[in-house]
Design a protein around this motif. Structure first.
Motif, PDB file in Angstrom:
ATOM      1  N   GLU A 106       0.830  -1.218   0.000  1.00 21.59           N
ATOM      2  CA  GLU A 106       0.000   0.000   0.000  1.00 21.59           C
ATOM      3  C   GLU A 106       0.860   1.263   0.000  1.00 21.59           C
ATOM      4  O   GLU A 106       0.459   2.283  -0.564  1.00 21.59           O
ATOM      5  CB  GLU A 106      -0.943  -0.025   1.208  1.00 21.59           C
ATOM      6  CG  GLU A 106      -2.049  -1.069   1.043  1.00 21.59           C
ATOM      7  CD  GLU A 106      -3.008  -1.146   2.221  1.00 21.59           C
ATOM      8  OE1 GLU A 106      -4.193  -1.427   2.005  1.00 21.59           O
ATOM      9  OE2 GLU A 106      -2.557  -0.953   3.362  1.00 21.59           O
ATOM     10  N   PHE A 113      -1.111   4.638  -1.085  1.00 19.30           N
ATOM     11  CA  PHE A 113      -2.306   4.787  -0.247  1.00 19.30           C
ATOM     12  C   PHE A 113      -1.946   5.418   1.098  1.00 19.30           C
ATOM     13  O   PHE A 113      -2.792   5.986   1.774  1.00 19.30           O
ATOM     14  CB  PHE A 113      -2.987   3.438  -0.024  1.00 19.30           C
ATOM     15  CG  PHE A 113      -3.399   2.742  -1.297  1.00 19.30           C
ATOM     16  CD1 PHE A 113      -3.683   3.482  -2.441  1.00 19.30           C
ATOM     17  CD2 PHE A 113      -3.502   1.368  -1.364  1.00 19.30           C
ATOM     18  CE1 PHE A 113      -4.054   2.851  -3.618  1.00 19.30           C
ATOM     19  CE2 PHE A 113      -3.875   0.727  -2.530  1.00 19.30           C
ATOM     20  CZ  PHE A 113      -4.144   1.477  -3.669  1.00 19.30           C
ATOM     21  N   THR A 144       0.482  11.172  -5.190  1.00 16.71           N
ATOM     22  CA  THR A 144      -0.836  10.568  -4.930  1.00 16.71           C
ATOM     23  C   THR A 144      -0.957   9.244  -5.696  1.00 16.71           C
ATOM     24  O   THR A 144      -0.257   9.041  -6.695  1.00 16.71           O
ATOM     25  CB  THR A 144      -1.967  11.514  -5.393  1.00 16.71           C
ATOM     26  OG1 THR A 144      -1.785  11.744  -6.793  1.00 16.71           O
ATOM     27  CG2 THR A 144      -1.948  12.821  -4.641  1.00 16.71           C
ATOM     28  N   PRO A 145      -1.839   8.343  -5.259  1.00 16.73           N
ATOM     29  CA  PRO A 145      -1.964   7.040  -5.941  1.00 16.73           C
ATOM     30  C   PRO A 145      -2.309   7.200  -7.427  1.00 16.73           C
ATOM     31  O   PRO A 145      -1.812   6.446  -8.267  1.00 16.73           O
ATOM     32  CB  PRO A 145      -3.117   6.355  -5.203  1.00 16.73           C
ATOM     33  CG  PRO A 145      -3.235   7.050  -3.908  1.00 16.73           C
ATOM     34  CD  PRO A 145      -2.743   8.433  -4.103  1.00 16.73           C
ATOM     35  N   GLU A 146      -3.144   8.208  -7.739  1.00 11.87           N
ATOM     36  CA  GLU A 146      -3.578   8.379  -9.132  1.00 11.87           C
ATOM     37  C   GLU A 146      -2.441   8.810 -10.054  1.00 11.87           C
ATOM     38  O   GLU A 146      -2.538   8.676 -11.276  1.00 11.87           O
ATOM     39  CB  GLU A 146      -4.777   9.342  -9.232  1.00 11.87           C
ATOM     40  CG  GLU A 146      -4.607  10.710  -8.604  1.00 11.87           C
ATOM     41  CD  GLU A 146      -5.093  10.783  -7.170  1.00 11.87           C
ATOM     42  OE1 GLU A 146      -4.949   9.782  -6.440  1.00 11.87           O
ATOM     43  OE2 GLU A 146      -5.574  11.867  -6.780  1.00 11.87           O
ATOM     44  N   VAL A 190       0.047   2.653 -10.996  1.00 14.57           N
ATOM     45  CA  VAL A 190       0.296   1.333 -10.413  1.00 14.57           C
ATOM     46  C   VAL A 190      -1.041   0.607 -10.276  1.00 14.57           C
ATOM     47  O   VAL A 190      -1.985   1.156  -9.720  1.00 14.57           O
ATOM     48  CB  VAL A 190       0.949   1.502  -9.013  1.00 14.57           C
ATOM     49  CG1 VAL A 190       0.962   0.194  -8.260  1.00 14.57           C
ATOM     50  CG2 VAL A 190       2.363   2.036  -9.163  1.00 14.57           C
ATOM     51  N   GLY A 191      -1.117  -0.611 -10.812  1.00  6.59           N
ATOM     52  CA  GLY A 191      -2.340  -1.412 -10.653  1.00  6.59           C
ATOM     53  C   GLY A 191      -2.308  -2.132  -9.321  1.00  6.59           C
ATOM     54  O   GLY A 191      -1.236  -2.543  -8.865  1.00  6.59           O
ATOM     55  N   PHE A 192      -3.467  -2.263  -8.689  1.00  4.38           N
ATOM     56  CA  PHE A 192      -3.503  -2.891  -7.361  1.00  4.38           C
ATOM     57  C   PHE A 192      -4.647  -3.892  -7.288  1.00  4.38           C
ATOM     58  O   PHE A 192      -5.776  -3.585  -7.668  1.00  4.38           O
ATOM     59  CB  PHE A 192      -3.700  -1.808  -6.290  1.00  4.38           C
ATOM     60  CG  PHE A 192      -3.272  -2.240  -4.912  1.00  4.38           C
ATOM     61  CD1 PHE A 192      -2.079  -1.806  -4.357  1.00  4.38           C
ATOM     62  CD2 PHE A 192      -4.058  -3.102  -4.159  1.00  4.38           C
ATOM     63  CE1 PHE A 192      -1.676  -2.205  -3.097  1.00  4.38           C
ATOM     64  CE2 PHE A 192      -3.666  -3.517  -2.898  1.00  4.38           C
ATOM     65  CZ  PHE A 192      -2.473  -3.059  -2.366  1.00  4.38           C
ATOM     66  N   GLY A 250     -11.336   2.570 -14.847  1.00  8.99           N
ATOM     67  CA  GLY A 250     -10.154   3.431 -15.052  1.00  8.99           C
ATOM     68  C   GLY A 250     -10.238   4.237 -16.335  1.00  8.99           C
ATOM     69  O   GLY A 250      -9.886   5.417 -16.365  1.00  8.99           O
ATOM     70  N   ARG A 298      -9.535  -5.273 -14.311  1.00  5.89           N
ATOM     71  CA  ARG A 298      -9.718  -3.858 -13.985  1.00  5.89           C
ATOM     72  C   ARG A 298      -8.366  -3.171 -13.777  1.00  5.89           C
ATOM     73  O   ARG A 298      -8.147  -2.053 -14.261  1.00  5.89           O
ATOM     74  CB  ARG A 298     -10.564  -3.754 -12.713  1.00  5.89           C
ATOM     75  CG  ARG A 298     -10.849  -2.354 -12.259  1.00  5.89           C
ATOM     76  CD  ARG A 298     -11.708  -2.330 -11.024  1.00  5.89           C
ATOM     77  NE  ARG A 298     -11.042  -2.942  -9.863  1.00  5.89           N
ATOM     78  CZ  ARG A 298     -11.573  -3.029  -8.653  1.00  5.89           C
ATOM     79  NH1 ARG A 298     -12.785  -2.579  -8.443  1.00  5.89           N
ATOM     80  NH2 ARG A 298     -10.905  -3.589  -7.657  1.00  5.89           N
ATOM     81  N   ALA A 299      -7.453  -3.880 -13.083  1.00  7.88           N
ATOM     82  CA  ALA A 299      -6.132  -3.291 -12.815  1.00  7.88           C
ATOM     83  C   ALA A 299      -5.297  -3.182 -14.091  1.00  7.88           C
ATOM     84  O   ALA A 299      -4.508  -2.254 -14.239  1.00  7.88           O
ATOM     85  CB  ALA A 299      -5.398  -4.124 -11.773  1.00  7.88           C
ATOM     86  N   LEU A 337      -5.509  -0.141 -17.610  1.00  9.93           N
ATOM     87  CA  LEU A 337      -4.783   1.113 -17.851  1.00  9.93           C
ATOM     88  C   LEU A 337      -3.332   0.853 -18.258  1.00  9.93           C
ATOM     89  O   LEU A 337      -2.519   1.786 -18.274  1.00  9.93           O
ATOM     90  CB  LEU A 337      -4.818   1.995 -16.600  1.00  9.93           C
ATOM     91  CG  LEU A 337      -6.190   2.542 -16.203  1.00  9.93           C
ATOM     92  CD1 LEU A 337      -6.106   3.286 -14.887  1.00  9.93           C
ATOM     93  CD2 LEU A 337      -6.742   3.464 -17.269  1.00  9.93           C
ATOM     94  N   ASN A 395      -9.140   3.099  -2.167  1.00  8.46           N
ATOM     95  CA  ASN A 395      -7.741   2.925  -2.575  1.00  8.46           C
ATOM     96  C   ASN A 395      -7.653   2.451  -4.024  1.00  8.46           C
ATOM     97  O   ASN A 395      -6.883   2.991  -4.828  1.00  8.46           O
ATOM     98  CB  ASN A 395      -7.040   1.895  -1.678  1.00  8.46           C
ATOM     99  CG  ASN A 395      -6.789   2.418  -0.280  1.00  8.46           C
ATOM    100  OD1 ASN A 395      -6.887   3.618  -0.043  1.00  8.46           O
ATOM    101  ND2 ASN A 395      -6.481   1.532   0.639  1.00  8.46           N
ATOM    102  N   ARG A 441      -8.541   5.070  -6.548  1.00 10.47           N
ATOM    103  CA  ARG A 441      -7.470   6.055  -6.749  1.00 10.47           C
ATOM    104  C   ARG A 441      -6.316   5.465  -7.551  1.00 10.47           C
ATOM    105  O   ARG A 441      -5.710   6.149  -8.370  1.00 10.47           O
ATOM    106  CB  ARG A 441      -7.002   6.600  -5.406  1.00 10.47           C
ATOM    107  CG  ARG A 441      -8.136   7.355  -4.709  1.00 10.47           C
ATOM    108  CD  ARG A 441      -7.649   8.204  -3.612  1.00 10.47           C
ATOM    109  NE  ARG A 441      -6.837   9.293  -4.126  1.00 10.47           N
ATOM    110  CZ  ARG A 441      -6.055  10.040  -3.363  1.00 10.47           C
ATOM    111  NH1 ARG A 441      -5.996   9.815  -2.072  1.00 10.47           N
ATOM    112  NH2 ARG A 441      -5.338  11.010  -3.886  1.00 10.47           N
ATOM    113  N   SER A 442      -6.053   4.163  -7.339  1.00 10.73           N
ATOM    114  CA  SER A 442      -4.983   3.530  -8.129  1.00 10.73           C
ATOM    115  C   SER A 442      -5.386   3.449  -9.604  1.00 10.73           C
ATOM    116  O   SER A 442      -4.537   3.300 -10.479  1.00 10.73           O
ATOM    117  CB  SER A 442      -4.649   2.138  -7.586  1.00 10.73           C
ATOM    118  OG  SER A 442      -5.648   1.220  -7.957  1.00 10.73           O
ATOM    119  N   LEU A 443      -6.696   3.573  -9.857  1.00 12.13           N
ATOM    120  CA  LEU A 443      -7.168   3.541 -11.252  1.00 12.13           C
ATOM    121  C   LEU A 443      -7.289   4.948 -11.837  1.00 12.13           C
ATOM    122  O   LEU A 443      -7.936   5.150 -12.865  1.00 12.13           O
ATOM    123  CB  LEU A 443      -8.517   2.822 -11.324  1.00 12.13           C
ATOM    124  CG  LEU A 443      -8.453   1.319 -10.999  1.00 12.13           C
ATOM    125  CD1 LEU A 443      -9.840   0.754 -10.755  1.00 12.13           C
ATOM    126  CD2 LEU A 443      -7.764   0.554 -12.118  1.00 12.13           C
ATOM    127  N   GLY A 444      -6.699   5.903 -11.167  1.00  8.91           N
ATOM    128  CA  GLY A 444      -6.604   7.245 -11.744  1.00  8.91           C
ATOM    129  C   GLY A 444      -7.621   8.242 -11.238  1.00  8.91           C
ATOM    130  O   GLY A 444      -7.614   9.398 -11.665  1.00  8.91           O
TER     131      GLY A 444
END
Lengths: 350, 298
Positions: free
Chosen positions: A44, A49, A68-70, A74-76, A96, A143-144, A147, B202, B205-208
Motif C-alpha cells: 500500500e 495509499f 498521490t496514488p492516481e 500502479v495497478g492494485f 479506469g 480492472r487493474a 490502464l 484505494n 485512486r490507483s485507477l486514476g
C-alpha cells in the motif's frame, strides 16, 4: 525499476522497519511472509495509499514518495478483490478508462478485449455479489490491467481460491507477465505459490525484509533459523564444527555427524539446514556420491497424498514419493539408510 | 374492517358480541392463530415479537385513537383541510424542515465522512458536540439559539446587517430545526460511510480517480442508503420541532406552534383536525420517500 530506500511506517499494530528493496523492470517479485508481517502495508505504501514516516520510494526513476496514488500508474489487486459492488463486471473493468474520459467506443473495444483475454465476457452484466472467487479475481485483475500499468501489485491474490482455480489463475498471471514488460510484486504467505510464480523472492518478517534471492537461494540457503522454519526446511539441527577435512566441515549434532561445505572455523556453533526432499531413503547401504550416509530407524510414516513424510529416529525428516514408499515397503521401527549430499547441507553460524 | 376499527370498537365500548360474530373478524383471528402456532415453536422469537409488538402498539394506539375519534366529526377535518392558516402553518413546517435538511446534508455529509474515516485528536469531543442537541431539553436549545440569533447575537448581528433576520422569521425556524435535527443526519451518514470499505477508495485512486471523483463515484453512492435515511430522519425531526421554534420564532407560525395555540385556546376538539392533517401529510411524504428508496434499491 522499483527502489525502496530505508522505508519506515508505523500503522496500528504494524511497523515497517527500514525496508530496502530493488526490483528490476519486468521482474516477477514475490514478497513471502507470515501473517501480520506488514506485507500489505508495504504494498500500500508503494501504491501511495499511505505516506511513509521515513524513506523513499522510486518508481522507474521518479521519486514518488509523496505522490498521490492516481499519479503513480500502479495497478492494485486486493486479497478480497475490492470490486465496486454497485458496478457490473463490465463497469468495474472499464472504471479506469471512464475516469480518463476516453471515448465510449474505444472503452467498449478495450474492455471487450480484456474480458475476452480473461474469459469473463459472459459475466459482463453481472454484479460482483453474484460471482465466484475466481471470477471476482479475474475481474479485479482485468480492472487493474486496463490502464496498462507499468507495475502491478497483487496482495495475496490467490489465497481465497480453491486449488484448481488457483492453478488456472497462476498460469494466467504468468502468461500476462511473460507477454508484457510489466513489473509484478505479488504478496503471499504460501511458499508453493511463491516457488511457482517468483523470479525472485523477498522474505518479510516482523516488518522487515530479512532475505531476498532467487527461489533456489531462499529455499536452499535460508539466512537464519527463523527463515528456514518459515520456508519449510524441516530439518533444522544445532551442532558445532568438530573438524575440517579437505575443505569439508564435519558437524557434530549430538545424534549425527554431518558433512557440509562451510567457511566457518572449527569449533563454531552452527545451525544445519537440510530440506526433507534432499534426503534419499534406502533399505541397504548404497554406493552413491552422497557423503552423508546414516543408519537410522523409522519413527513415523505420514501419507500426504502423492508425498510420504517419514520421521526418523535421528531427528531428521525425509520426503519420498508414494510410489517409492510402496516399492520400499517401509514399516515403523524398521532400520533404514538415509543419504544426502554435502551440497544439500546448508550451515549458518549461530 | 381493518384492525384499528376493532380497536376503535373496543375503545368506544361498542358491541363485542357483534364483533365476535363478524366473518372477516373470524378470518383475521384464524390468521393470527396460525402465526401464533408457528411462533410457539420458537419461544425466543415469540418473546422478541411481543416485546417489539408493545412498542408498535404504543404508537399505533396513540395515533389510531386520535384518528378514530376524529371520524365522529369529519366536517371539522374537512374544514381544517380548507383552512388557509392551518395549511400555511403546515407548509412553513415542511418547507423549513426541507431547507434545514438540505443545509444539514451540505455541511453534515463531509463532517460524517471525516468522522468515519479519520482518527484525530478531540474526535470524540466533536462527536459529543454534534450529539448535544439530542441530549438537552428543546426549550434550553431554544433559549441558546435565541441568544445567538437575536439581533445583537453573535450570528444574528452580522446576518442582520445583510438583511437576514432570525427572530420571529422563517430563517429562525430553519435554524431551530437544523440545530435539533443535525445529529440524526451526521450520525446516520457516519455509520453509512463506515460500512464502505476504504480499500474500494484505494483501488479507485490507483485507477486514476482523484479523491473527489472517488467520493462521487464510489463512496457516496455506496453510503447513500444511510445518508438518505439520515436526511429523512433529519427532515422528520425538523417538522416535529416545537419548543426551540416557539422560543426563537413564534411567528410565522409553524404547524406545531399553530396546533399548540389551537389546543390552549380552543381545546382538544379544535386542535385535533390540524394535528391529523399534519400527521397525514407527513406520513404520505414519509411513505413516498421510503418507497422511492426501496424501489431504487431493487
Amino acid at each position: 525499476m522499483i527502489t525502496v530506500k530505508n522505508l519506515q511506517r508505523k500503522w496500528k499494530e504494524f511497523h515497517l522497519k527500514d525496508i530496502n528493496l530493488t526490483i528490476e523492470k519486468g521482474e516477477y517479485f514475490v514478497i513471502l511472509g507470515p501473517t501480520a508481517a506488514g506485507k500489505t502495508l508495504l504494498l500500500e505504501l508503494i501504491a501511495g495509499f499511505y505516506i511513509p514516516d521515513a524513506g523513499e520510494i522510486w518508481l522507474h526513476g521518479d521519486n514518488v514518495t509523496t505522490a498521490t496514488p492516481e499519479d503513480r500508474k500502479v495497478g492494485f489487486v486486493y486479497q478480497d478483490y475490492a470490486l465496486f459492488p454497485h458496478f457490473t463486471v463490465k463497469e468495474n473493468v472499464e472504471y479506469g478508462l471512464r475516469i480518463k474520459k476516453i471515448p465510449k467506443d474505444k472503452i467498449n473495444k478495450e474492455s471487450q478485449a480484456m474480458m475476452d483475454l480473461l474469459g469473463i465476457t459472459y459475466l459482463k452484466d453481472r454484479y460482483p455479489a453474484t460471482l465466484s472467487g475466481g471470477e471476482k479475481q479475474k475481474t479485479a485483475i482485468g480492472r487493474a490491467l486496463m490502464l496498462n500499468p507499468h507495475i502491478l501489485l497483487l496482495d495475496e491474490p490467490l489465497s481465497a481460491l480453491d486449488a484448481r482455480t488457483k492453478a488456472g489463475l497462476q498460469d494466467e498471471l504468468k502468461k500476462i507477465h511473460n507477454e508484457s514488460d510489466i513489473t509484478i510484486i505479488h504478496v503471499t504467505h504460501d511458499q508453493t505459490e511463491a516457488m511457482i510464480m517468483a523470479d525472485r523472492i523477498g522474505i518479510m518478517m516482523e516488518g522487515q525484509i530479512v532475505q531476498t534471492g532467487t527461489t533456489h537461494e531462499i529455499f536452499n540457503t535460508p539466512k537464519n533459523r527463523m527463515i528456514a522454519d518459515f520456508v519449510g526446511t524441516e530439518n533444522v539441527l544445532e551442532g558445532h564444527i568438530s573438524k575440517k577435512i579437505d575443505g569439508l566441515a564435519i558437524i557434530d549434532t549430538g545424534s549425527n555427524e554431518i558433512f557440509a561445505i562451510s567457511d566457518l572455523e572449527t569449533g563454531s556453533k552452527v545451525h544445519v539446514f537440510i530440506r526433507p526432499e534432499d534426503i534419499i531413503i534406502s533399505k541397504e547401504t548404497q554406493q552413491t556420491s552422497a557423503r552423508n550416509k546414516l543408519k537410522t530407524k523409522i519413527k513415523k510414516i505420514i501419507h500426504l497424498g502423492a508425498i510420504v513424510r517419514i520421521e526418523l529416529d535421528n531427528e531428521l525428516v525425509a520426503f519420498t514419493t508414494k510410489q517409492s514408499a510402496e516399492e520400499l515397503k517401509l514399516n515403523i521401527d524398521e532400520h533404514i539408510y538415509v543419504s544426502f549430499k554435502t551440497t544439500a547441507v546448508h550451515t549458518v553460524g549461530r | 374492517m381493518v384492525p384499528y376499527e376493532y380497536l376503535g370498537m373496543v375503545l368506544s365500548g361498542k358491541s363485542l358480541y357483534r364483533m365476535a360474530h363478524n366473518e372477516r373478524f373470524k378470518m383475521h383471528l384464524k390468521t393470527i392463530k396460525n402465526v401464533m402456532k408457528k411462533l410457539k415453536k420458537d419461544r425466543f422469537l415469540l418473546l422478541f415479537f411481543f416485546s417489539g409488538f408493545f412498542l408498535v402498539a404504543f404508537v399505533f394506539v396513540t395515533l389510531g385513537d386520535m384518528f378514530y375519534r376524529q371520524t365522529g366529526d369529519m366536517p371539522a377535518l374537512i374544514g381544517a383541510a380548507k383552512n388557509s392558516t392551518i395549511l400555511t402553518a403546515i407548509w412553513i413546517s415542511i418547507s423549513a424542515a426541507s431547507v434545514s435538511a438540505l443545509i444539514a446534508f451540505i455541511f453534515g455529509v463531509p463532517l460524517a465522512y471525516i468522522l468515519a474515516r479519520k482518527d484525530f485528536a478531540f474526535k470524540s469531543v466533536i462527536e459529543g458536540i454534534i450529539d448535544i442537541p439530542i441530549m438537552i431539553p428543546h426549550v434550553v436549545a431554544g433559549i441558546a439559539l435565541y441568544g445567538v440569533f437575536m439581533r445583537s447575537g453573535i450570528i444574528g448581528a452580522p446576518f442582520g446587517k445583510l438583511g437576514i433576520v432570525f427572530v420571529d422569521a422563517f430563517p429562525g425556524i430553519v435554524a431551530a430545526m437544523l440545530f435539533m435535527s443535525l445529529p440524526y443526519l451526521v450520525d446516520t451518514a457516519r455509520e453509512g460511510f463506515k460500512t464502505v470499505d476504504p480499500r474500494l477508495e484505494n483501488v479507485s485512486r490507483s485507477l486514476g480517480a482523484s479523491q473527489w471523483t472517488t467520493f462521487r463515484k464510489i463512496t457516496f453512492p455506496l453510503a447513500s442508503p444511510s445518508i438518505f435515511n439520515g436526511c429523512i430522519l433529519c427532515w422528520a425531526r425538523g417538522v416535529s420541532e416545537f419548543s426551540a421554534v416557539l422560543i426563537i420564532a413564534y411567528f410565522p407560525k409553524s404547524a406545531p406552534v399553530m396546533i399548540y395555540d389551537l389546543f390552549t385556546m380552543y381545546g382538544l376538539t379544535s386542535s385535533r383536525p390540524a394535528s391529523i392533517l399534519l400527521v397525514s401529510i407527513c406520513l404520505v411524504i414519509f411513505i413516498i420517500l421510503r418507497a422511492s428508496k426501496h424501489g431504487e434499491k431493487r
